[in-house]
Design a protein around this motif. Structure first.
Motif, PDB file in Angstrom:
ATOM      1  N   ARG A  77      23.401  26.379  50.549  1.00  0.00           N
ATOM      2  CA  ARG A  77      24.152  27.368  51.306  1.00  0.00           C
ATOM      3  C   ARG A  77      25.653  27.242  51.018  1.00  0.00           C
ATOM      4  O   ARG A  77      26.345  28.233  50.877  1.00  0.00           O
ATOM      5  CB  ARG A  77      23.869  27.195  52.804  1.00  0.00           C
ATOM      6  N   GLN A  78      26.135  25.998  50.944  1.00  0.00           N
ATOM      7  CA  GLN A  78      27.542  25.790  50.606  1.00  0.00           C
ATOM      8  C   GLN A  78      27.847  26.307  49.202  1.00  0.00           C
ATOM      9  O   GLN A  78      28.855  26.975  48.977  1.00  0.00           O
ATOM     10  CB  GLN A  78      27.892  24.303  50.687  1.00  0.00           C
ATOM     11  N   ALA A  79      26.984  25.984  48.251  1.00  0.00           N
ATOM     12  CA  ALA A  79      27.228  26.344  46.856  1.00  0.00           C
ATOM     13  C   ALA A  79      27.083  27.840  46.611  1.00  0.00           C
ATOM     14  O   ALA A  79      27.655  28.376  45.657  1.00  0.00           O
ATOM     15  CB  ALA A  79      26.273  25.574  45.948  1.00  0.00           C
ATOM     16  N   ALA A  80      26.343  28.537  47.474  1.00  0.00           N
ATOM     17  CA  ALA A  80      26.103  29.965  47.279  1.00  0.00           C
ATOM     18  C   ALA A  80      27.381  30.792  47.292  1.00  0.00           C
ATOM     19  O   ALA A  80      27.393  31.931  46.834  1.00  0.00           O
ATOM     20  CB  ALA A  80      25.132  30.481  48.345  1.00  0.00           C
ATOM     21  N   VAL A  81      28.472  30.213  47.775  1.00  0.00           N
ATOM     22  CA  VAL A  81      29.735  30.940  47.787  1.00  0.00           C
ATOM     23  C   VAL A  81      30.152  31.335  46.371  1.00  0.00           C
ATOM     24  O   VAL A  81      30.807  32.367  46.182  1.00  0.00           O
ATOM     25  CB  VAL A  81      30.845  30.105  48.478  1.00  0.00           C
ATOM     26  N   VAL A  82      29.782  30.554  45.361  1.00  0.00           N
ATOM     27  CA  VAL A  82      30.176  30.907  43.989  1.00  0.00           C
ATOM     28  C   VAL A  82      29.490  32.195  43.561  1.00  0.00           C
ATOM     29  O   VAL A  82      30.056  32.977  42.773  1.00  0.00           O
ATOM     30  CB  VAL A  82      29.889  29.767  42.994  1.00  0.00           C
ATOM     31  N   VAL A  83      28.289  32.441  44.077  1.00  0.00           N
ATOM     32  CA  VAL A  83      27.577  33.674  43.757  1.00  0.00           C
ATOM     33  C   VAL A  83      28.195  34.843  44.513  1.00  0.00           C
ATOM     34  O   VAL A  83      28.387  35.932  43.961  1.00  0.00           O
ATOM     35  CB  VAL A  83      26.083  33.537  44.091  1.00  0.00           C
ATOM     36  N   ARG A  84      28.526  34.638  45.771  1.00  0.00           N
ATOM     37  CA  ARG A  84      29.172  35.715  46.545  1.00  0.00           C
ATOM     38  C   ARG A  84      30.498  36.123  45.911  1.00  0.00           C
ATOM     39  O   ARG A  84      30.824  37.314  45.849  1.00  0.00           O
ATOM     40  CB  ARG A  84      29.377  35.259  47.990  1.00  0.00           C
ATOM     41  N   ARG A  85      31.274  35.157  45.477  1.00  0.00           N
ATOM     42  CA  ARG A  85      32.539  35.488  44.802  1.00  0.00           C
ATOM     43  C   ARG A  85      32.277  36.322  43.550  1.00  0.00           C
ATOM     44  O   ARG A  85      33.021  37.265  43.251  1.00  0.00           O
ATOM     45  CB  ARG A  85      33.276  34.207  44.418  1.00  0.00           C
ATOM     46  N   ALA A  86      31.226  35.957  42.817  1.00  0.00           N
ATOM     47  CA  ALA A  86      30.904  36.681  41.585  1.00  0.00           C
ATOM     48  C   ALA A  86      30.533  38.130  41.889  1.00  0.00           C
ATOM     49  O   ALA A  86      30.898  39.047  41.140  1.00  0.00           O
ATOM     50  CB  ALA A  86      29.764  35.977  40.856  1.00  0.00           C
ATOM     51  N   VAL A  87      29.804  38.356  42.985  1.00  0.00           N
ATOM     52  CA  VAL A  87      29.461  39.725  43.387  1.00  0.00           C
ATOM     53  C   VAL A  87      30.734  40.497  43.726  1.00  0.00           C
ATOM     54  O   VAL A  87      30.910  41.653  43.313  1.00  0.00           O
ATOM     55  CB  VAL A  87      28.493  39.707  44.586  1.00  0.00           C
ATOM     56  N   GLU A  88      31.636  39.857  44.444  1.00  0.00           N
ATOM     57  CA  GLU A  88      32.897  40.516  44.814  1.00  0.00           C
ATOM     58  C   GLU A  88      33.729  40.855  43.587  1.00  0.00           C
ATOM     59  O   GLU A  88      34.439  41.870  43.563  1.00  0.00           O
ATOM     60  CB  GLU A  88      33.694  39.614  45.758  1.00  0.00           C
ATOM     61  N   ARG A  89      33.664  40.024  42.540  1.00  0.00           N
ATOM     62  CA  ARG A  89      34.419  40.288  41.309  1.00  0.00           C
ATOM     63  C   ARG A  89      33.699  41.260  40.385  1.00  0.00           C
ATOM     64  O   ARG A  89      34.233  41.646  39.343  1.00  0.00           O
ATOM     65  CB  ARG A  89      34.655  38.975  40.547  1.00  0.00           C
ATOM     66  N   GLY A  90      32.479  41.629  40.716  1.00  0.00           N
ATOM     67  CA  GLY A  90      31.710  42.532  39.875  1.00  0.00           C
ATOM     68  C   GLY A  90      30.981  41.855  38.744  1.00  0.00           C
ATOM     69  O   GLY A  90      30.464  42.527  37.840  1.00  0.00           O
ATOM     70  N   GLU A  91      30.871  40.529  38.790  1.00  0.00           N
ATOM     71  CA  GLU A  91      30.168  39.807  37.734  1.00  0.00           C
ATOM     72  C   GLU A  91      28.658  39.812  37.930  1.00  0.00           C
ATOM     73  O   GLU A  91      27.912  39.603  36.972  1.00  0.00           O
ATOM     74  CB  GLU A  91      30.650  38.355  37.668  1.00  0.00           C
ATOM     75  N   LEU A  92      28.221  40.013  39.167  1.00  0.00           N
ATOM     76  CA  LEU A  92      26.800  40.022  39.472  1.00  0.00           C
ATOM     77  C   LEU A  92      26.485  41.222  40.361  1.00  0.00           C
ATOM     78  O   LEU A  92      27.342  41.684  41.118  1.00  0.00           O
ATOM     79  CB  LEU A  92      26.388  38.730  40.190  1.00  0.00           C
ATOM     80  N   PRO A  93      25.245  41.724  40.315  1.00  0.00           N
ATOM     81  CA  PRO A  93      24.885  42.872  41.148  1.00  0.00           C
ATOM     82  C   PRO A  93      24.821  42.496  42.622  1.00  0.00           C
ATOM     83  O   PRO A  93      24.556  41.342  42.980  1.00  0.00           O
ATOM     84  CB  PRO A  93      23.505  43.260  40.612  1.00  0.00           C
ATOM     85  N   SER A  94      25.048  43.466  43.469  1.00  0.00           N
ATOM     86  CA  SER A  94      24.940  43.221  44.908  1.00  0.00           C
ATOM     87  C   SER A  94      23.477  43.060  45.289  1.00  0.00           C
ATOM     88  O   SER A  94      22.565  43.425  44.548  1.00  0.00           O
ATOM     89  CB  SER A  94      25.558  44.380  45.688  1.00  0.00           C
ATOM     90  N   GLY A  95      23.259  42.502  46.487  1.00  0.00           N
ATOM     91  CA  GLY A  95      21.902  42.325  46.980  1.00  0.00           C
ATOM     92  C   GLY A  95      21.187  41.128  46.406  1.00  0.00           C
ATOM     93  O   GLY A  95      19.981  40.966  46.583  1.00  0.00           O
TER      94      GLY A  95
END
Length: 212
Positions: A131-149
């Protein structure tokens, strides 16, 4: 695993002394060689107190994992999801390679293979880490590097799973190339939509804030 420090009254001091002794005994003797008597002697707490509160070696291990769950993890923030995921995988590998923390972490895994209580405690500990590490994925979604959802925690699990497989199933070394490949494979799966969260899946943490 680092020392577990907690302020508080006598009960908190007793718990801290016993759990510090638990970590020391695990590092020195491993799960198979650890005893309640050894922990009591090392902590300076009478063994009847330790038995009354923790009951068994498995109870001591479960409580140590519960306390460790609250510790922050130095999550990378490089501005690149690829480098961040590689950094998370490296955190897992270096944790097991550390001369002081590594034996304790390995003992926790060994305990979980033999005790249902320890297994539950380890699962909850790892869930908190993911859960702590998942922030790196959320940041990537916000930057447009990964799809939402996307299922952010599942991306982390997929990235770190090969490290655990090599260390505890096949007992192979984990090279820098292995770590990079594991992170990059998770990233590729995330980008193709394989790791999207199912609708109404409680597992999906994209809308959750990381713990403070």
């Amino acid at each position: 695993m680092e020392s577990l420090k907690r302020p508080g009254g006598r009960s908190a001091r007793v718990r801290d002394a016993v759990l510090q002794a638990t970590l020391a005994e695990l590092a020195e003797r491993g799960y198979g060689g650890m005893t309640v008597e050894g922990v009591a002697a090392r902590s300076g707490v009478h063994k009847t107190t330790v038995y009354r509160r923790w009951r068994s070696v498995e109870g001591l291990i479960a409580d140590a994992l519960e306390m460790a769950r609250e510790e922050p993890w130095p999550i990378p923030d490089t501005g690149s999801v690829r480098e961040d995921l590689r950094g998370v995988v490296a955190l897992v590998r270096t944790g097991f390679a550390d001369p002081s923390a590594g034996p304790v972490a390995s003992a926790f895994v060994a305990a979980a293979m033999q005790s249902a209580d320890a297994a539950v405690a380890l699962r909850e500990f790892l869930t908190a880490r993911h859960r702590q590490a998942a922030v790196v994925v959320r940041r990537a979604v916000e930057r447009g590097e990964l799809p939402s959802g996307i299922d952010a925690q599942e991306v982390i699990r997929v990235a770190v799973a090969p490290v655990y497989y090599r260390l505890f199933v096949t007992h192979e070394p984990v090279s820098a190339q292995d770590m990079e490949r594991a992170a990059d494979a998770a990233l590729a799966a995330a980008r193709t939509g394989v790791l999207q969260a199912a609708p109404h899946d409680d597992h999906d943490d994209m809308s959750q804030e990381p713990p403070g």
